[in-house]
Design an enzyme around this catalytic site. Sequence first.
Site, PDB file in Angstrom:
ATOM      1  N   PHE A 149       0.853  -1.213   0.151  1.00  0.00           N
ATOM      2  CA  PHE A 149      -0.013  -0.066   0.085  1.00  0.00           C
ATOM      3  C   PHE A 149       0.902   1.338  -0.063  1.00  0.00           C
ATOM      4  O   PHE A 149       0.340   2.268  -0.413  1.00  0.00           O
ATOM      5  CB  PHE A 149      -0.974   0.058   1.209  1.00  0.00           C
ATOM      6  CG  PHE A 149      -0.047   0.411   2.696  1.00  0.00           C
ATOM      7  CD1 PHE A 149      -0.067   1.826   2.942  1.00  0.00           C
ATOM      8  CD2 PHE A 149       0.110  -0.805   3.481  1.00  0.00           C
ATOM      9  CE1 PHE A 149       0.790   1.932   4.069  1.00  0.00           C
ATOM     10  CE2 PHE A 149       0.823  -0.632   4.788  1.00  0.00           C
ATOM     11  CZ  PHE A 149       1.205   0.729   5.110  1.00  0.00           C
ATOM     12  N   LYS A 173      -1.033  -7.279  -8.919  1.00  0.00           N
ATOM     13  CA  LYS A 173      -2.016  -7.580  -7.821  1.00  0.00           C
ATOM     14  C   LYS A 173      -1.480  -6.540  -6.863  1.00  0.00           C
ATOM     15  O   LYS A 173      -0.571  -6.746  -5.859  1.00  0.00           O
ATOM     16  CB  LYS A 173      -2.081  -8.816  -7.240  1.00  0.00           C
ATOM     17  CG  LYS A 173      -3.355  -9.439  -6.463  1.00  0.00           C
ATOM     18  CD  LYS A 173      -3.967  -8.411  -5.361  1.00  0.00           C
ATOM     19  CE  LYS A 173      -2.937  -8.621  -3.951  1.00  0.00           C
ATOM     20  NZ  LYS A 173      -3.565  -7.958  -2.883  1.00  0.00           N
ATOM     21  N   GLU A 176      -5.118  -3.893  -1.615  1.00  0.00           N
ATOM     22  CA  GLU A 176      -6.372  -3.633  -1.870  1.00  0.00           C
ATOM     23  C   GLU A 176      -6.735  -2.242  -0.957  1.00  0.00           C
ATOM     24  O   GLU A 176      -7.929  -1.765  -1.289  1.00  0.00           O
ATOM     25  CB  GLU A 176      -7.377  -4.853  -1.374  1.00  0.00           C
ATOM     26  CG  GLU A 176      -7.064  -5.153   0.246  1.00  0.00           C
ATOM     27  CD  GLU A 176      -6.012  -6.120   0.396  1.00  0.00           C
ATOM     28  OE1 GLU A 176      -6.125  -6.789   1.432  1.00  0.00           O
ATOM     29  OE2 GLU A 176      -4.808  -6.205  -0.507  1.00  0.00           O
ATOM     30  N   SER A 226       5.444  -7.285   4.019  1.00  0.00           N
ATOM     31  CA  SER A 226       6.144  -7.524   5.212  1.00  0.00           C
ATOM     32  C   SER A 226       7.016  -8.968   5.030  1.00  0.00           C
ATOM     33  O   SER A 226       6.754  -9.591   4.362  1.00  0.00           O
ATOM     34  CB  SER A 226       5.181  -7.658   6.622  1.00  0.00           C
ATOM     35  OG  SER A 226       4.415  -8.898   6.222  1.00  0.00           O
ATOM     36  N   CYS A 281       9.456   1.691   3.494  1.00  0.00           N
ATOM     37  CA  CYS A 281      10.653   0.685   4.050  1.00  0.00           C
ATOM     38  C   CYS A 281      12.015   1.132   4.056  1.00  0.00           C
ATOM     39  O   CYS A 281      12.844   0.473   4.833  1.00  0.00           O
ATOM     40  CB  CYS A 281      10.553  -0.659   3.045  1.00  0.00           C
ATOM     41  SG  CYS A 281      11.092  -0.155   1.396  1.00  0.00           S
ATOM     42  N   GLU A 383       9.398  -3.878  13.206  1.00  0.00           N
ATOM     43  CA  GLU A 383       9.289  -2.838  12.324  1.00  0.00           C
ATOM     44  C   GLU A 383       7.922  -1.933  12.812  1.00  0.00           C
ATOM     45  O   GLU A 383       6.820  -2.950  12.875  1.00  0.00           O
ATOM     46  CB  GLU A 383       8.814  -3.186  10.808  1.00  0.00           C
ATOM     47  CG  GLU A 383       8.782  -2.153   9.929  1.00  0.00           C
ATOM     48  CD  GLU A 383       8.751  -2.605   8.492  1.00  0.00           C
ATOM     49  OE1 GLU A 383       9.209  -1.779   7.473  1.00  0.00           O
ATOM     50  OE2 GLU A 383       8.094  -3.773   8.357  1.00  0.00           O
TER      51      GLU A 383
END
Length: 498
Positions: A149, A173, A176, A226, A281, A383
């Site tokens: 995201f 993909k 969402e 992740s 990240c 994290e």
Amino acid sequence: MREVHHFIGGKAVTGKSGRFGDIYNPNTGEVQARVALATQAELAGAVEAAKAALPGWAGTNPQRRARVMFEFKRLVEANMNELAHLLSSEHGKVIADSKGDIQRGLDVVEFACGVPHLLKGEYTEGAGPGIDVFSMRQALGVCAGITPFNFPAMIPCWMSAVAVACGNTFILKPSEKDPSVPMRLAELMLEAGAPAGVLNVVNGDKVAVDAILSHPDIKAVSFVGSSDIAQYVYATGTAHGKRVQAMGGAKNHGIIMPDANMEQAVKDIVGAAYGSAGERCMALPVAVPVGKKTADEFVERMTAEAQKLKIGISTDNDAHYGPVVSAQHKAKIESYIQMGVDEGAKLVLDGRGHSLQGHEKGFFIGPSLFDHVKPGMKSYHEEIFGPVLQVIRAETLEEAAALPSNHQYGNGCAIFTSNGRAAREFAAQVNVGMVGINVPIPVPVAYHTFGGWKRSAFGDTNQHGPEGIKFWTKIKTVTQRWPEGDVGDQAFVIPTMG
């Protein structure tokens, strides 16, 4: 209510699963749209569209594929404002950050425009008597990308631009949580001249992910997310015979030496730690000042600098950062702040409970700052992925450098110093994949390559740059000779050295 479905075979396709996910406006906390979640059969339909487009696209010469990429870049630039506002409306990052998100994706598109040169193989004349050897790079086939995201434009471009330029067809993909920009990018790729089926978008959740990982006609998968999911994607995809690169989480450190330009270091780190609400990240959520004097000065200056930050809605041009992506993520970040308090770290700034007048239900978190964090704390080990900066004090460079080297993540780190020798030795020895020297966020330019070590990356090939070309192609080596006249009893002999 607006609905986001799929883009398959060059056209919008309505989802048939009957399952939907909510798309929020992080600024208000309200549901603004919903996204269709694909079935395994719908993913298979996208694979069939990609397979149908593959022979023609792979057979298109690289120069013509490059022309499509040039036009795609032009179209994205022409639609920059529309894309940035759409991105900010679903993600929450401020418009300037959204434009940066798109531009860093375009940097890789620009790199992919050089694919005619990048696909050139090697040639050896006279490897044996009358024998020449040459190699060529060819497309893998139908490939896929699963993106997070936090960069809904950049990372889809990192994956799809190089893959498509190399002659593959692609299934994306996206997350969402913010799927609208990836859908729009697919439309622009079609408008740029890519044949229908070259770039497809299938929205979904774990059902779609598992369908990608198990489909026999998908040859390679790239993932960013992740670390636990990255490890799952890598293990599952490779078990099904796929080439997989899976980028995971991070806990990047910034080491501040006593000889650093403290004013510059503080300004750099405040942006790296809190920019985009820390949802990067390559954010810098851990500062490691060396020596008590350095640490005291850094914490004092950072506290003052962080308090100057303005948190606002994503369209506020004066805001330094906007809301986080969801209520669930906000709650997770706040739980880590409480965890740090419970573990005994000193909470200098507490960003919990931040509210914006008129947007009280938005997913806002103020900047949080911890001092006296210890390596054994769980809040340091994991994290957080939010606007939280943790300060760990060290006495020596060796002690400081051991922190990123020994951490479970190894994405990136930075050192702030005026000592070239110390910086050089640190860069050579630290156990992470990307290093910044007086650079707080060391994301390489597009013609180099991006990738971390340890639990930050699974697989042996990085993203974009020359490594990207290698990942999205397979190499074929040809040994040839053209004998003249009647060869009689002369048999081919494998060339040997000497």
